[in-house]
Scaffold this active site. Structure first.
Site, PDB file in Angstrom:
ATOM      1  N   LEU A 120       0.876  -1.261  -0.070  1.00 31.75           N
ATOM      2  CA  LEU A 120      -0.057   0.006   0.040  1.00 31.75           C
ATOM      3  C   LEU A 120       0.834   1.374   0.198  1.00 31.75           C
ATOM      4  O   LEU A 120       0.333   2.125  -0.167  1.00 31.75           O
ATOM      5  CB  LEU A 120      -0.925   0.103   1.250  1.00 31.75           C
ATOM      6  CG  LEU A 120      -0.616  -0.232   2.660  1.00 31.75           C
ATOM      7  CD1 LEU A 120      -0.241   1.323   2.872  1.00 31.75           C
ATOM      8  CD2 LEU A 120      -1.487  -0.727   3.469  1.00 31.75           C
ATOM      9  N   GLY A 140       1.371   3.362  -3.119  1.00 27.51           N
ATOM     10  CA  GLY A 140       0.153   4.424  -3.662  1.00 27.51           C
ATOM     11  C   GLY A 140      -0.069   5.389  -2.672  1.00 27.51           C
ATOM     12  O   GLY A 140      -0.855   6.354  -2.693  1.00 27.51           O
ATOM     13  N   HIS A 141       0.437   5.242  -1.200  1.00 26.48           N
ATOM     14  CA  HIS A 141       0.103   5.964  -0.051  1.00 26.48           C
ATOM     15  C   HIS A 141       1.144   6.520   0.752  1.00 26.48           C
ATOM     16  O   HIS A 141       1.429   5.909   1.781  1.00 26.48           O
ATOM     17  CB  HIS A 141      -1.080   5.390   0.656  1.00 26.48           C
ATOM     18  CG  HIS A 141      -2.019   6.245   1.558  1.00 26.48           C
ATOM     19  ND1 HIS A 141      -1.537   6.575   3.018  1.00 26.48           N
ATOM     20  CD2 HIS A 141      -3.008   6.852   1.577  1.00 26.48           C
ATOM     21  CE1 HIS A 141      -2.230   7.384   3.511  1.00 26.48           C
ATOM     22  NE2 HIS A 141      -3.232   7.623   2.427  1.00 26.48           N
ATOM     23  N   PHE A 142       2.053   7.300   0.461  1.00 25.45           N
ATOM     24  CA  PHE A 142       2.274   8.047  -0.784  1.00 25.45           C
ATOM     25  C   PHE A 142       3.680   7.658  -1.515  1.00 25.45           C
ATOM     26  O   PHE A 142       4.714   7.539  -0.584  1.00 25.45           O
ATOM     27  CB  PHE A 142       2.005   9.426  -0.536  1.00 25.45           C
ATOM     28  CG  PHE A 142       0.949   9.853  -0.116  1.00 25.45           C
ATOM     29  CD1 PHE A 142      -0.228  10.065  -0.806  1.00 25.45           C
ATOM     30  CD2 PHE A 142       0.691   9.972   1.299  1.00 25.45           C
ATOM     31  CE1 PHE A 142      -1.647  10.565  -0.262  1.00 25.45           C
ATOM     32  CE2 PHE A 142      -0.533  10.425   1.889  1.00 25.45           C
ATOM     33  CZ  PHE A 142      -1.824  10.807   1.012  1.00 25.45           C
ATOM     34  N   VAL A 159       2.873   6.731   4.185  1.00 26.45           N
ATOM     35  CA  VAL A 159       2.155   7.054   5.491  1.00 26.45           C
ATOM     36  C   VAL A 159       1.204   6.007   5.791  1.00 26.45           C
ATOM     37  O   VAL A 159       0.427   5.583   4.703  1.00 26.45           O
ATOM     38  CB  VAL A 159       1.572   8.349   5.498  1.00 26.45           C
ATOM     39  CG1 VAL A 159       0.870   8.504   6.843  1.00 26.45           C
ATOM     40  CG2 VAL A 159       2.474   9.373   5.400  1.00 26.45           C
TER      41      VAL A 159
END
Length: 159
Positions: A49, A52-54, A59
């Site tokens: 994850l 994509g975050h970020f 985070v």
């Protein structure tokens, strides 16, 4: 089921119905069944994850922190009830506050105090922290269901 603390993934998966990649509790440090729990979540740097975050500033999403807290609280509730494997549906989150970011490599301490526990509805005051700094707090509400009873959970409820 007799559990000694601290305990790891094997005992956690014997109690919670969650499985990889959605188990957000690495270990349980202490548990007073139906009263309180202190657990930890190791946040690996290679979590998919984070791409994509970020991408330039990874985070851990607040919703994952809330889920980890719900899983820790549910562990305490399910052990107390001898209801290992029952499904807990998140029915509400009140007064959620996010105060500190959780980054790759952090270990998040998950604490829950059960403030209400009836046959189906449970309420917990929860707190997540990293190195003593509070990251998130909330009041969470859960509905517990066994097997076919999960079909009767309120529409819109989430696990």
């Amino acid at each position: 089921m007799e559990i000694t603390y601290p305990c790891g993934r094997e005992e956690i998966e014997a109690v919670l119905p969650h499985r990889a990649p959605f188990v957000w509790v690495s270990r349980v440090l202490a548990c007073k069944p139906g009263v309180s729990v202190t657990a930890e979540l190791d946040v690996p740097a290679d979590l998919p994850l984070f791409s994509g975050h970020f991408p330039d500033y990874p985070v851990l999403p607040g919703v994952i922190i809330m889920e980890a807290l719900a899983q820790a609280a549910s562990f305490s509730l399910l052990v107390e009830r001898g209801a290992e494997g029952a499904i807990g549906f998140l029915a509400g989150i009140d007064n959620a506050k996010f105060r500190q970011q959780v980054r790759p490599g952090d270990t998040v301490t998950l604490e829950a105090e059960i403030v209400k526990s009836s046959h189906r509805l449970c309420v917990a005051e929860v707190r997540a922290s990293v190195d003593g700094r509070v990251c998130a707090t909330a009041t969470q509400k859960y509905i517990l269901a066994n097997g076919d009873a999960a079909q009767s959970a309120p529409e819109g409820s989430q696990v």
